[in-house]
Design a protein around this motif. Sequence first.
Motif, mmCIF file in Angstrom:
data_model
loop_
_atom_site.group_PDB
_atom_site.id
_atom_site.type_symbol
_atom_site.label_atom_id
_atom_site.label_comp_id
_atom_site.label_asym_id
_atom_site.label_seq_id
_atom_site.Cartn_x
_atom_site.Cartn_y
_atom_site.Cartn_z
ATOM 1 N N ARG A 1 15.913 36.667 34.430
ATOM 2 C CA ARG A 1 16.262 36.098 33.141
ATOM 3 C C ARG A 1 14.992 35.808 32.338
ATOM 4 O O ARG A 1 14.905 36.113 31.149
ATOM 5 N N ARG A 2 14.003 35.249 33.051
ATOM 6 C CA ARG A 2 12.787 34.902 32.329
ATOM 7 C C ARG A 2 12.065 36.152 31.843
ATOM 8 O O ARG A 2 11.529 36.187 30.742
ATOM 9 N N ALA A 3 12.082 37.189 32.662
ATOM 10 C CA ALA A 3 11.413 38.434 32.274
ATOM 11 C C ALA A 3 12.065 38.994 31.006
ATOM 12 O O ALA A 3 11.379 39.460 30.092
ATOM 13 N N ILE A 4 13.377 38.931 30.952
ATOM 14 C CA ILE A 4 14.093 39.483 29.786
ATOM 15 C C ILE A 4 13.788 38.645 28.544
ATOM 16 O O ILE A 4 13.486 39.172 27.473
ATOM 17 N N ASP A 5 13.850 37.312 28.728
ATOM 18 C CA ASP A 5 13.567 36.436 27.589
ATOM 19 C C ASP A 5 12.155 36.638 27.079
ATOM 20 O O ASP A 5 11.898 36.617 25.871
ATOM 21 N N SER B 1 19.980 50.421 35.422
ATOM 22 C CA SER B 1 19.673 50.808 36.801
ATOM 23 C C SER B 1 18.175 51.016 36.965
ATOM 24 O O SER B 1 17.575 50.631 37.970
ATOM 25 N N GLU B 2 17.593 51.659 35.947
ATOM 26 C CA GLU B 2 16.158 51.883 35.960
ATOM 27 C C GLU B 2 15.428 50.535 36.058
ATOM 28 O O GLU B 2 14.489 50.361 36.827
ATOM 29 N N ALA B 3 15.917 49.586 35.282
ATOM 30 C CA ALA B 3 15.303 48.259 35.275
ATOM 31 C C ALA B 3 15.415 47.620 36.646
ATOM 32 O O ALA B 3 14.466 47.002 37.151
ATOM 33 N N ALA B 4 16.568 47.815 37.290
ATOM 34 C CA ALA B 4 16.780 47.217 38.607
ATOM 35 C C ALA B 4 15.728 47.754 39.579
ATOM 36 O O ALA B 4 15.141 47.014 40.371
ATOM 37 N N GLU B 5 15.484 49.076 39.452
ATOM 38 C CA GLU B 5 14.462 49.681 40.314
ATOM 39 C C GLU B 5 13.090 49.067 40.059
ATOM 40 O O GLU B 5 12.356 48.739 40.984
ATOM 41 N N LYS B 6 12.774 48.936 38.785
ATOM 42 C CA LYS B 6 11.466 48.361 38.427
ATOM 43 C C LYS B 6 11.331 46.942 38.979
ATOM 44 O O LYS B 6 10.271 46.551 39.454
ATOM 45 N N PHE B 7 12.409 46.192 38.892
ATOM 46 C CA PHE B 7 12.368 44.838 39.465
ATOM 47 C C PHE B 7 12.062 44.915 40.947
ATOM 48 O O PHE B 7 11.229 44.184 41.470
ATOM 49 N N GLU B 8 12.745 45.877 41.621
ATOM 50 C CA GLU B 8 12.511 46.077 43.054
ATOM 51 C C GLU B 8 11.031 46.310 43.333
ATOM 52 O O GLU B 8 10.445 45.724 44.234
ATOM 53 N N GLN B 9 10.459 47.203 42.461
ATOM 54 C CA GLN B 9 9.068 47.584 42.677
ATOM 55 C C GLN B 9 8.100 46.507 42.230
ATOM 56 O O GLN B 9 6.897 46.653 42.352
ATOM 57 N N GLY B 10 8.631 45.452 41.649
ATOM 58 C CA GLY B 10 7.762 44.353 41.233
ATOM 59 C C GLY B 10 7.181 44.525 39.838
ATOM 60 O O GLY B 10 6.382 43.716 39.386
ATOM 61 N N ASP B 11 7.628 45.593 39.119
ATOM 62 C CA ASP B 11 7.125 45.772 37.756
ATOM 63 C C ASP B 11 8.022 44.982 36.806
ATOM 64 O O ASP B 11 8.860 45.526 36.082
ATOM 65 N N VAL B 12 7.823 43.673 36.830
ATOM 66 C CA VAL B 12 8.736 42.776 36.124
ATOM 67 C C VAL B 12 8.680 42.994 34.610
ATOM 68 O O VAL B 12 9.691 42.956 33.920
ATOM 69 N N GLU B 13 7.478 43.278 34.122
ATOM 70 C CA GLU B 13 7.331 43.395 32.681
ATOM 71 C C GLU B 13 8.137 44.571 32.120
ATOM 72 O O GLU B 13 8.923 44.424 31.194
ATOM 73 N N THR B 14 7.950 45.740 32.742
ATOM 74 C CA THR B 14 8.695 46.914 32.288
ATOM 75 C C THR B 14 10.196 46.660 32.406
ATOM 76 O O THR B 14 10.977 46.982 31.510
ATOM 77 N N ALA B 15 10.577 46.068 33.527
ATOM 78 C CA ALA B 15 11.997 45.815 33.748
ATOM 79 C C ALA B 15 12.549 44.913 32.648
ATOM 80 O O ALA B 15 13.640 45.158 32.108
ATOM 81 N N GLY B 16 11.794 43.893 32.303
ATOM 82 C CA GLY B 16 12.246 42.960 31.261
ATOM 83 C C GLY B 16 12.453 43.677 29.942
ATOM 84 O O GLY B 16 13.459 43.472 29.254
ATOM 85 N N ARG B 17 11.505 44.560 29.617
ATOM 86 C CA ARG B 17 11.634 45.305 28.360
ATOM 87 C C ARG B 17 12.874 46.182 28.380
ATOM 88 O O ARG B 17 13.626 46.256 27.397
ATOM 89 N N LEU B 18 13.096 46.817 29.515
ATOM 90 C CA LEU B 18 14.264 47.691 29.606
ATOM 91 C C LEU B 18 15.550 46.897 29.402
ATOM 92 O O LEU B 18 16.470 47.316 28.704
#
Length: 997
Positions: free
Chosen positions: A323-327, A282-299
């Motif tokens: 998907r790309r952020a996670i990879d 859920s935290e990651a989803a929020e980060k994605f929302e906020q545009g912090d793709v890198e943190t979200a990918g790590r999460l």
Amino acid sequence: MVGWILKKIVGSKNQRELRRLAPAVRRINEFDEQFKSLSDDALRAKTAAWKDELAKISDPEEQWNRLAEILPEAFAVVKNAARRLKERRHSFAVCDQPMTWDMVHFDVQLLGGIVLHRGRIAEMATGEGKTLVATLPLYLNALTSRGAHLVTVNDYLARRDAEWMGALYNFLGLTVGCIQHDQEPDVRRQQYACDITYGTNSEFGFDYLRDNGMATTREQQVQRGYHYAIVDEVDSILIDEARTPLIISGPATISTHQYDKWKPLIEQLVRKQTMLCNRVASEAAEKFEQGDVETAGRLMFKVKLGQPRNKQLLRMMEDPDKRRAIDKAELAFYTDTRKEELFALKEELFFTIDEKSNEADLSEQGRTFLNPDDPNAFVLPDLINEFTEIDLDETLSPEEKDKRKSERQQICDEQAERIHNISNLLRAYCVFDKDVQYVVEENKVVIVDEFTGRKMPGRRWSDGLHQAVEAKEGVQIDRETQTLATITIQNYFRLYQKLAGMTGTAETEAAEFHDIYKLDVNVVPTNRPVARKDHNDRIYKTRREKYNAVINEIREHHTKQQPVLVGTVSVEASELLSRMLKREKIPHNVLNAKFHMQEAEIVMRAGQPGTVTISTNMAGRGTDIKLGPGVPENGGLFVLGTERHEARRIDRQLRGRCARQGDPGGSRFYVSFEDDLMRNFGAADRMTKIMERFGLEEGQELEHRWLNKSVETAQKRVEQRNYLIRKRTLDFDDVMNMQREVVYTYRNEVIDSEDPRTLIYEVIDEAVPAKLKEYLDVDEPNFGGLIHWVNTTFPLGLTKDKAQFETRSVDENAQFLIGKVKEAYERKSSHEEPSAVKSLERYIILNAIDRLWQEHLYAMDALREGVYLRGYAQKDPLIEYKTEAYDMFVELMANIKNEVLHNLFRSTSNLQAFENFLASLPQFLLREDAPTAPTAPARARQPQPVGAMAGVAMDGDGAGEMSIDLPVRRSLPKVGRNEPCPCGSGKKYKNCCGRTA
Ligand code: ADP
């Protein structure tokens, strides 16, 4: 490219090889023409003539050569017989159904027959008539009277094919038998005695294990050698089943696993991890929302480590950006050479799961949760260090050092056991899914073969994993079992002097067949050109969209009455599809591991107009789908694959189910990015790009022949990995295999020996000098210990003075002692009945072999498990395993001999004889107060003499140095008086070894 051009010019190796066989095919047909004028009897007489001739050749090599010479004529005899049966419309029953013979071998079938005779694999497409092909080499090889075996995938096919092809064999004067699961040994023996025997791989394998590891007389054995075998569906048997060995097991004496105890805690732990992962997602989803793709990918990568099948994770993987952020995050962690960050990330979870390698690992947090008082309870102690410290401690006496070491060792063993149990439970919860890898039935966990979807009752995962899954499902946990005998199917087939195989799909695995089994593959062309149309794969973002599209396509075919065969990779998937079809009111049949009884009939009907059949990958293999009326005009059977399988071979098999014998037909595979294959091995990055470029809408698909390639690349990657795993398993198994061969050969020698006394004497000749060396060939010879050993093993009553060991060399002492032991043994035997003595001698050796071999198997299991823990020390586990296994084996053989020595004078075929022997011993060897002194009247005792304890006390050299009891072991099992005697004489126990007077 170059390869392709070369092939065009010179033809492939396969084509060249087949071209070379063409003259043989011509000759067979010429003979067949000639034979048309023969009478039935004249044709049949050829069988007997060849059999007589071949029986006179004793050298197998020469026999093979002769077989090669007569091949064209012999194959022609079979073909000619088939023609006669067809012309007469010969009617008979197969599996209680009426049948009329309607086949004469086609030329490609003759070709296939030659390939099989040469000990190769014939790849022949489905519907090409492999059952009939096999009759040719089976007939030819059976002429040697050494037995020819045909191995099928199930009991039903064994019976069907034996009865079906039996018409032909019987016409030609050969006998044919068939092994079925429920047959008694007598019946089995008759089947093996036939010229040709059909049966499944596990029946053949288990018979081998029982014959060689358990039977105690020749009469109890059912097989008669391993001459020639054809393995049907050879890929399924040698490749798919390569991981599960056949095991005969019995309950172990102690159970060390404590799954029930750990289950509640592990359940909590898994729940905590799920909550944690959901929170992180859920935290990651929020980060994605906020545009912090890198943190979200790590999460999200963290979620992937902790719960690879997390729902939110799967959903995010559908979105190309996410998907790309996670990879990307994953890649960053793995390219960091120090792995420190990865390690730190893992520590934020309770445990990590590696889906690809099926492994589970506890983190510090996880360990603390499970045992807050002592998190180290799940870490292996550093034994080497501890031992060194103990050794260096000068305040300790040697005895104390030993004691401490053994304490530490015990703690370490317990710890290892605990870690192992926990890891198994985590795997059971997080990687093993009900209805995918296993089903629960009648309070039992039954493994489902992931390739075939077939249930494998009776098989168990090893190493306690099965118990862990049983604990998870809350079913009865079977007691820890101990292996009594085991062999992998591969190694069973390696016993055959000549092995051949047939299947519709071997080509993609040709390298493996060649490397491991020395089996080459020849692709035999089809009788008629293949008219199947293979469509491009259709690729979707999500599983849901994919299944919707599958249902749509099924409906299209169904509406125009074209039959469809739908292939799935798991039982779960076929049930899901079935539910969806029900909702759509499309009638259908489901074939999966759960319904294998009616399987063959359902498959036979799968070609009728408008039928829809859902089948797990290989369910119903071996049954041919014939097209119903009007179907060929309607496009034939359409095969629809709902997922690409890990192995291309399995996909080819599914495709091959349609368009048999030149029939029309078509096939298409459906793939989604959520499929396991794509998630774990797909060129995720590339796919994601493509998806972006096309900007896929909901429900939209990708389809291009280039994409088929990407999918194939992923498959090749998995195939390679699985090959390495299988190879590794076999490397380990090879070690066991060599040991098993030595032990089984020795065992059979004992069973077959007419004069087991020589074997007993061999043991004495080898084991006595070895023992003497142990005591004397050292810096400080231990004469006292030697005398003690002698007197506790043999009733010699040697004293220091009598033995005079000090006066002789080690070799002379050996000769002296051997002489004494044999003399005493002759004396003991002279009181018993000669035939009973023989049985007893065999029994003493077999008993020692069996008991210690079983212990050895147990220890080898433990070793195999243990060497992996040592992997940390950067040693190759296989090399470690080989070295230690060798040492253990040398020890085993020595122990067997020592046990034989030990039991030599402690066993008797009959108590009276034993008492006569005791009575004949010098009086000073007998102690008055022994519990069952031989002076007590024999008749007063119960008629289970061999179970009694006879105390023989010896007073060493009169100085009271030694006083030893010589208990009689129960060397023959306890049997009722009217039961057959265990010595194998066939007489009742009371009239044989159990005779009291
Ligand atoms: P496979 O195992 O290769 O898929 P089968 O042995 O099940 O094929 O045979 C497929 C079908 O082809 C069977 O129905 C069989 O009767 C038929 N068949 C095989 N060989 C011949 C032949 N020479 N002539 C006519 N029918 C044949």
